[in-house]
Write a protein that holds these residues in place. Structure first.
Motif, PDB file in Angstrom:
ATOM      1  N   CYS A  55       0.730  -1.086   0.063  1.00 28.60           N
ATOM      2  CA  CYS A  55      -0.041   0.021   0.159  1.00 28.60           C
ATOM      3  C   CYS A  55       0.990   1.284   0.053  1.00 28.60           C
ATOM      4  CB  CYS A  55      -0.722  -0.010   1.360  1.00 28.60           C
ATOM      5  SG  CYS A  55      -2.096  -1.302   1.156  1.00 28.60           S
ATOM      6  N   PHE A  65      -6.315  -1.778   1.803  1.00 28.01           N
ATOM      7  CA  PHE A  65      -6.838  -2.113   3.144  1.00 28.01           C
ATOM      8  C   PHE A  65      -8.176  -2.743   3.121  1.00 28.01           C
ATOM      9  CE2 PHE A  65      -4.715   2.035   3.885  1.00 28.01           C
ATOM     10  CZ  PHE A  65      -3.452   1.611   3.951  1.00 28.01           C
ATOM     11  N   ILE A  80      -0.995  -6.365   5.462  1.00 33.02           N
ATOM     12  CA  ILE A  80      -0.726  -5.073   4.779  1.00 33.02           C
ATOM     13  C   ILE A  80       0.803  -4.729   4.811  1.00 33.02           C
ATOM     14  CG2 ILE A  80      -1.203  -2.565   5.235  1.00 33.02           C
ATOM     15  CD1 ILE A  80      -3.765  -3.547   6.343  1.00 33.02           C
ATOM     16  N   LEU A  82       3.257  -1.495   4.226  1.00 26.25           N
ATOM     17  CA  LEU A  82       3.070   0.135   3.950  1.00 26.25           C
ATOM     18  C   LEU A  82       4.540   0.461   3.555  1.00 26.25           C
ATOM     19  CD1 LEU A  82       1.780   0.924   7.703  1.00 26.25           C
ATOM     20  CD2 LEU A  82       0.596   1.188   5.576  1.00 26.25           C
ATOM     21  N   GLU A  86       2.255   5.127   7.189  1.00 25.19           N
ATOM     22  CA  GLU A  86       0.608   4.678   7.718  1.00 25.19           C
ATOM     23  C   GLU A  86      -0.278   5.758   7.051  1.00 25.19           C
ATOM     24  OE1 GLU A  86       0.492   4.759  12.179  1.00 25.19           O
ATOM     25  OE2 GLU A  86       0.125   2.595  11.748  1.00 25.19           O
ATOM     26  N   PRO A  87      -1.427   5.469   6.673  1.00 23.56           N
ATOM     27  CA  PRO A  87      -2.263   6.468   5.890  1.00 23.56           C
ATOM     28  C   PRO A  87      -2.604   7.803   6.605  1.00 23.56           C
ATOM     29  CG  PRO A  87      -3.614   4.496   6.700  1.00 23.56           C
ATOM     30  CD  PRO A  87      -2.138   4.155   6.937  1.00 23.56           C
ATOM     31  N   PRO A  92      -8.896   6.038   3.379  1.00 23.80           N
ATOM     32  CA  PRO A  92      -8.143   4.937   3.535  1.00 23.80           C
ATOM     33  C   PRO A  92      -7.886   4.791   5.272  1.00 23.80           C
ATOM     34  CG  PRO A  92      -7.217   6.236   1.748  1.00 23.80           C
ATOM     35  CD  PRO A  92      -8.282   7.072   2.482  1.00 23.80           C
ATOM     36  N   TYR A  95     -10.223   2.429   6.768  1.00 20.37           N
ATOM     37  CA  TYR A  95     -10.122   0.988   6.433  1.00 20.37           C
ATOM     38  C   TYR A  95      -8.902   0.464   7.066  1.00 20.37           C
ATOM     39  CZ  TYR A  95     -14.272   2.037   3.863  1.00 20.37           C
ATOM     40  OH  TYR A  95     -15.549   2.553   3.537  1.00 20.37           O
ATOM     41  N   TYR A  96      -7.965   1.186   7.083  1.00 20.35           N
ATOM     42  CA  TYR A  96      -6.706   0.613   7.739  1.00 20.35           C
ATOM     43  C   TYR A  96      -7.019   0.273   9.080  1.00 20.35           C
ATOM     44  CZ  TYR A  96      -1.955   0.965   9.772  1.00 20.35           C
ATOM     45  OH  TYR A  96      -0.922   0.611  10.383  1.00 20.35           O
ATOM     46  N   ASN A  97      -7.736   1.210   9.661  1.00 18.98           N
ATOM     47  CA  ASN A  97      -7.889   0.786  11.364  1.00 18.98           C
ATOM     48  C   ASN A  97      -9.194  -0.266  11.296  1.00 18.98           C
ATOM     49  OD1 ASN A  97      -6.564   2.750  12.473  1.00 18.98           O
ATOM     50  ND2 ASN A  97      -8.110   4.460  12.068  1.00 18.98           N
ATOM     51  N   VAL A 106       0.647  -5.932  10.068  1.00 18.70           N
ATOM     52  CA  VAL A 106       0.950  -4.575   9.157  1.00 18.70           C
ATOM     53  C   VAL A 106       2.356  -4.691   9.374  1.00 18.70           C
ATOM     54  CG1 VAL A 106       0.623  -2.316   8.999  1.00 18.70           C
ATOM     55  CG2 VAL A 106      -1.353  -3.600   9.714  1.00 18.70           C
TER      56      VAL A 106
END
Ligand code: NAX
Ligand code: K
Length: 500
Positions: A55, A65, A80, A82, A86-87, A92, A95-97, A106
């Motif tokens: 991502c 995500f 994930i 990165l 982090e986004p 984003p 949906y990451y959280n 991650v």
């Protein structure tokens, strides 16, 4: 199916956000549709396999995500990765959280992606341009060295959605899931070669968010309506008369291929008017056409053949001119004569095109529809640009030329571009096996056949390129990409016509 630039798809999405949906809702739909396509294609092999969802910093990562969560829930060892940080963008980040909350691991980018079974490329989508800045240059290099199956979401990262250019080490995908529509990176070189199999997923953006003046991808279903069924009471006269002015002593096969393709695509009668010395060769390979062996000079049409050619032109309902004809002062005169005097549409190919590169304005005075079918080299001579310049601006070059000279253009190559100077169509059939001598003669024969049968020249050209590509696809599937000849394609052409 539309083909959009990055700005065009952004405008569509903006309209959608205004009236129908939030950005977060659309991102969830996009990620879900991509995950479903990945599961549909790779199925059980995903379960317990290692899937690295790479991502970046934009909204393409937002899709990623969602995908990571869904593949994890499906039973894949999805994580994930990165690539940078982090986004920070709201959607984003949401949906990451959610992914983190559901237990999706991650990590920051490291060489472990080299051992992944699958890489899901959500590094960049339509927002990418230029060369990859650090740290993404390193990420691209690592992905290029991995042996994982690579799935790109929306666009292969490192490609430019609008102009089809690609940066160093741009991601080469096995499978690309394009969101909502195709973008130009899916159909223009060099990025079209990086997409692998392409699937377009509908994420429910309403039709009224789109205009209707986009470029269009053409596929078999689009051309079915262009080819009418045969008339019950038809006879050989009512299915068209195609005159082929093709072939020479050194290139008799061009005449054979062109005529045979025309016959296999339904024309009633074909006449091959050919330099005398080529006659025994073409006639030993073809028996169905009428032949007219005419005066020649150095194995090519002589200027003295003009009267005979003129007579044949009165008989024709369409003319194909130029395949394997050779270039000489005499063939130049014949080409100009045909263009100036034809009362029926002319398909100008190969040496027919080469014969007018020095007198190109003649096209402006032609009274009948003319279809030019240049390959990039022929196009480059027509517009006095390098092949590279033509290839990096295929749509603009073809469109500008068609508009300036009032002709139809089929600019050949992977994803042939067909245009009348106003609208643009891009062919989605075909494969690299077709990059061999003779396939262009076949295309001219098919287009000529359709025009002779009364299909309007623009539709005939669109239908011709699609069917020609499908013949190549069918022949390659049956034999191999490297092993086919143009006659293997012509053999499939007859069967393919059962679709119409
Ligand atoms: N607008 C939306 O809400 C939706 C967007 N969608 C997804 O979002 C994507 C587009 O998102 P974005 O516009 O955020 O674009 P990207 O996700 O492609 O990324 C943009 C980011 O890349 C950076 N960037 C661009 N070129 C770079 C370079 N050469 N080197 C390093 N960094 C570079 C930009 O500075 C920016 O931070 C689509 O392709 C699609 O996947 C879908 O989820 C559908 C809904
Ligand atoms: K991508």
């Amino acid at each position: 199916m539309y083909i959009l630039t990055a700005d065009e798809i952004r405008a569509v999405e903006t309209d959608c956000f205004k009236y129908y949906s939030t950005e977060a809702e659309l991102m969830l739909k996009a990620g879900t549709a991509c995950a479903e396509s990945i599961i549909e294609k790779y199925g059980d092999s995903l379960v317990n396999s290692s899937v690295a969802v790479l991502c970046g910093n934009g909204k393409n990562a937002g899709d990623g995500f969602v995908i990571a969560s869904l593949l994890y829930a499906y039973g894949a060892n999805a994580k994930i990765v990165l690539c940078d940080k982090e986004p920070e963008i709201a959607e984003p980040l949401k949906y990451y959280n959610e992914a983190v909350m559901s237990g999706v691991p991650v990590e920051f980018f490291n060489n472990s992606v080299l051992s992944a079974d699958y890489i899901v490329d959500c590094i960049f989508g339509i927002g990418f341009h230029g060369e990859a800045r650090s740290p993404f240059d390193k990420v691209f290099e690592t992905v290029a060295n991995s042996s994982a199956t690579v799935i790109s979401v929306d666009t292969p990262s490192g490609t430019n959605a609008t102009d089809g250019s690609a940066c160093k080490n741009a991601v080469k995908a096995d499978f690309t899931v394009a969101i909502s529509t195709l973008k130009f990176c899916h159909v223009l070189p060099p990025s079209n070669a990086l997409c692998g199999e392409i699937k377009v997923v509908n994420i429910g953006i309403p039709d009224d968010c789109y205009n209707d003046d986009y470029a269009t991808a053409i596929m078999i279903d689009d051309i079915k309506k262009l080819i009418p069924p045969l008339e019950y009471n038809s006879n050989k006269g009512s299915n068209g008369h195609l005159l082929c002015l093709c072939g020479s002593y050194k290139m008799p096969g061009a005449g054979v291929i062109c005529c045979e393709s025309a016959i296999r695509s339904g024309v009633g009668l074909v006449k091959l008017t050919v330099p005398k010395s080529a006659y025994p060769i073409v006639a030993s390979h073809l028996v169905q056409p009428i032949f007219n062996p005419v005066e020649e000079s150095n194995g090519m049409y002589s200027e003295k053949a003009i009267d005979e050619i003129s007579n044949d032109m009165q008989w024709a309902s369409a003319i194909v001119l130029g395949c394997g004809m050779g270039v000489s002062d005499d063939t130049r005169k014949i080409t100009e004569f045909v263009l100036k005097n034809s009362k029926v549409p002319v398909i100008l190919d190969a040496d027919g095109i080469n014969c007018i590169t020095l007198s190109i304005d003649i096209l402006k005075d032609v009274k009948v529809p003319v279809v030019l079918t240049p390959h990039p080299g022929e196009m480059s001579r027509l517009v006095s640009k390098s092949v590279e310049e033509v290839q990096s601006n295929r749509v603009e070059v073809a469109k500008d030329f068609a508009k300036k000279y009032g002709v139809l253009i089929a600019l050949k190559g992977a994803n042939t571009v067909v245009t009348d100077g106003e609208t643009v169509f891009v062919n989605m059939s075909g494969n690299p096996a077709m990059a061999m001598g003779g396939t262009g003669d076949m295309l001219s024969g098919i287009i000529g056949s359709f025009v002779a049968q009364g299909i309007n020249p623009y539709d005939a050209t669109k239908a011709g390129v699609v069917i020609h590509g499908l013949s190549g696809d069918n022949a390659s599937k049956a034999i191999s990409q490297r092993g086919i000849t143009v006659f293997d394609m012509i053999d499939r052409l007859g069967a393919l016509m059962s679709e119409f």
